[in-house]
Design a protein around this motif. Structure first.
Motif, PDB file in Angstrom:
ATOM      1  N   ALA A  83       0.832  -1.209   0.000  1.00  0.00           N
ATOM      2  CA  ALA A  83       0.000   0.000   0.000  1.00  0.00           C
ATOM      3  C   ALA A  83       0.862   1.252   0.000  1.00  0.00           C
ATOM      4  N   THR A  84       1.930   1.241   0.795  1.00  0.00           N
ATOM      5  CA  THR A  84       2.841   2.386   0.849  1.00  0.00           C
ATOM      6  C   THR A  84       3.497   2.611  -0.511  1.00  0.00           C
ATOM      7  N   ASP A  85       3.929   1.520  -1.147  1.00  0.00           N
ATOM      8  CA  ASP A  85       4.568   1.612  -2.460  1.00  0.00           C
ATOM      9  C   ASP A  85       3.579   2.092  -3.517  1.00  0.00           C
ATOM     10  N   LEU A  86       2.366   1.519  -3.536  1.00  0.00           N
ATOM     11  CA  LEU A  86       1.370   1.924  -4.524  1.00  0.00           C
ATOM     12  C   LEU A  86       0.996   3.394  -4.365  1.00  0.00           C
ATOM     13  N   GLY A  87       0.783   3.824  -3.125  1.00  0.00           N
ATOM     14  CA  GLY A  87       0.420   5.214  -2.897  1.00  0.00           C
ATOM     15  C   GLY A  87       1.476   6.177  -3.394  1.00  0.00           C
ATOM     16  N   ALA A  88       2.743   5.882  -3.088  1.00  0.00           N
ATOM     17  CA  ALA A  88       3.830   6.756  -3.518  1.00  0.00           C
ATOM     18  C   ALA A  88       3.909   6.814  -5.041  1.00  0.00           C
ATOM     19  N   ARG A  89       3.748   5.669  -5.694  1.00  0.00           N
ATOM     20  CA  ARG A  89       3.849   5.640  -7.154  1.00  0.00           C
ATOM     21  C   ARG A  89       2.658   6.323  -7.813  1.00  0.00           C
ATOM     22  N   LEU A  90       1.471   6.166  -7.239  1.00  0.00           N
ATOM     23  CA  LEU A  90       0.299   6.863  -7.772  1.00  0.00           C
ATOM     24  C   LEU A  90       0.477   8.375  -7.684  1.00  0.00           C
ATOM     25  N   ARG A  91       0.924   8.837  -6.526  1.00  0.00           N
ATOM     26  CA  ARG A  91       1.086  10.280  -6.355  1.00  0.00           C
ATOM     27  C   ARG A  91       2.189  10.824  -7.249  1.00  0.00           C
ATOM     28  N   ALA A  92       3.262  10.035  -7.420  1.00  0.00           N
ATOM     29  CA  ALA A  92       4.351  10.486  -8.292  1.00  0.00           C
ATOM     30  C   ALA A  92       3.883  10.597  -9.735  1.00  0.00           C
ATOM     31  N   ALA A  93       2.945   9.743 -10.129  1.00  0.00           N
ATOM     32  CA  ALA A  93       2.428   9.765 -11.502  1.00  0.00           C
ATOM     33  C   ALA A  93       1.243  10.708 -11.658  1.00  0.00           C
ATOM     34  N   GLY A  94       0.831  11.363 -10.559  1.00  0.00           N
ATOM     35  CA  GLY A  94      -0.322  12.265 -10.636  1.00  0.00           C
ATOM     36  C   GLY A  94      -1.619  11.518 -10.882  1.00  0.00           C
ATOM     37  N   GLN A  95      -1.720  10.275 -10.351  1.00  0.00           N
ATOM     38  CA  GLN A  95      -2.879   9.427 -10.594  1.00  0.00           C
ATOM     39  C   GLN A  95      -3.591   9.079  -9.291  1.00  0.00           C
ATOM     40  N   SER A  96      -4.875   8.796  -9.430  1.00  0.00           N
ATOM     41  CA  SER A  96      -5.660   8.231  -8.336  1.00  0.00           C
ATOM     42  C   SER A  96      -6.299   6.942  -8.830  1.00  0.00           C
ATOM     43  N   ALA A  97      -6.565   6.026  -7.923  1.00  0.00           N
ATOM     44  CA  ALA A  97      -7.137   4.728  -8.288  1.00  0.00           C
ATOM     45  C   ALA A  97      -8.512   4.575  -7.669  1.00  0.00           C
ATOM     46  N   ARG A  98      -9.446   4.063  -8.458  1.00  0.00           N
ATOM     47  CA  ARG A  98     -10.790   3.806  -7.942  1.00  0.00           C
ATOM     48  C   ARG A  98     -10.959   2.339  -7.559  1.00  0.00           C
ATOM     49  N   ALA A  99     -10.123   1.462  -8.111  1.00  0.00           N
ATOM     50  CA  ALA A  99     -10.248   0.026  -7.846  1.00  0.00           C
ATOM     51  C   ALA A  99      -8.954  -0.510  -7.265  1.00  0.00           C
ATOM     52  N   VAL A 100      -9.079  -1.462  -6.354  1.00  0.00           N
ATOM     53  CA  VAL A 100      -7.923  -2.117  -5.749  1.00  0.00           C
ATOM     54  C   VAL A 100      -8.119  -3.622  -5.857  1.00  0.00           C
TER      55      VAL A 100
END
Length: 354
Positions: free
Chosen positions: A208-225
């Motif tokens: 979760a920590t890794d995914l969050g950091a990578r999403l924010r670095a890419a300027g993205q948000s996720a609706r599905a997990v």
């Protein structure tokens, strides 16, 4: 049954998701018929490439392995067979770093298939494997020799029909050209089969920590997990959920993964790996964020940009949740180890100057 061994099942060892996406350019240089099997596998139909390049499938696989190693430093293991089923089993039984090529002779192909453990057949998970074992069925050949009525009593009519087809080498699935989906994925593979659910939860926190950091670095948000758990027998199970709102907030991703893991009820399962995927991506700037008026939640959101800047400057892992700290780090910070809930504490892992 198709007998020419032209389907390549390729496993890419420890390929980061970004690399996994980009390497499809290399695969597409050999054949346009490439199917992604996230997070670290791909299927290729080489029949057209054999005619185009004038090379046998084994040489084409060797060419791909060389290019992937040279361009990405990736170690790969593969299997070549006449169907998806046989190519996959060939890959799973190959020595790491090699390609196991099945012969074109149908009798030899069927002999190879029937010598394999029953658990290697798609559709046989841990529960069904135990039921088959109670009947003395340990290999695919044992299963193929049973009367259909017996398999139906054990597995049910629909599953029995599919299992008996595959046990005889028939696989109606084809290689369908498809690239990797628009997701961000992260995987933890354990050095040993894990029974302790707390160890799995720590891995989920890391994901979760890794995914969050990578999403924010890419300027993205996720609706599905999505959570995929791979067991010691290489079978796996997957669960997913749609988030109330698109997010790149690590604690929200963590809570979603914890909930998915709890739903699986894996108290005694031996876990080999866990993979988390964030999907249904959208631009972070367009994603609405619901105010919670919960101080810990809002504080954690405010802290994330600070953590991201530290990560950009000092590298990933410079600041991480205390639950992911090494035993030495936790001793150094005394009682401030793993929080009982909420958002956890963060530990600065940067080397300190004298």
């Amino acid at each position: 049954m198709t007998t020419a061994a032209t389907v390549l099942h390729l496993r890419l060892h420890r390929a980061p998701f970004e690399t996994y996406r980009s390497l499809f350019t290399v695969l597409g240089d050999i054949t346009p018929v490439v199917q992604a099997l996230p997070p670290d596998r791909a299927l290729l139909q080489l029949s057209g490439a054999v005619r185009y390049f004038g090379l046998p499938p084994a040489d084409l696989a060797d060419l791909l392995q060389t290019r992937l190693a040279a361009r990405y430093g990736l170690a790969t293991t593969g299997g070549i067979g006449p169907t998806r089923l046989l190519a996959t089993i060939a890959a799973d039984t190959a020595t790491p770093g090699t390609v196991h090529v099945l012969p074109d002779d149908p009798e030899q192909q069927l002999d190879f298939l029937h010598r394999q453990d029953a658990r290697r057949l798609p559709g046989i998970g841990p529960t069904l494997e135990k039921k088959l074992s109670r009947y003395g069925i340990s290999t695919i050949g044992d299963l193929a020799a049973l009367p259909p009525a017996t398999v139906q009593r054990i597995a049910g009519a629909t599953t029995a029909r599919l299992l008996l087809e595959r046990a005889q080498g028939t696989d109606r699935r084809t290689v369908t050209p498809s690239g990797p989906p628009q997701t961000i994925a992260s995987t933890t593979r354990f050095d040993h089969d894990v029974l302790n659910p707390d160890e799995v939860r720590r891995a989920l926190l890391h994901l979760a920590t890794d995914l969050g950091a990578r999403l924010r670095a890419a300027g993205q948000s996720a609706r599905a997990v999505e959570l995929q758990v791979t067991f010691a027998d290489r079978s796996h199970t997957t669960r997913s959920r749609v988030m109330p709102e698109a997010t790149g907030h690590s604690p929200a991703l963590r809570d979603a993964l914890y909930a998915l893991h709890s739903r699986l009820g894996l108290q005694r399962a031996r876990v080999r790996a866990v993979t988390a995927r964030a999907g249904d991506l959208r631009e972070q700037a367009t994603a609405a964020v619901q105010l919670t008026f919960d101080r810990p939640t809002e504080s954690a959101r405010a802290l994330e940009p600070v953590i991201d800047r530290a990560t950009a400057r000092f590298g990933r892992g410079a600041i991480a949740p205390a639950a992911l700290a090494t035993a030495a780090s936790r001793r150094a910070i005394g009682a401030g180890g793993q929080g009982s809930g909420g958002h956890g504490k963060f530990v600065d892992h940067r080397p300190r100057r004298a």
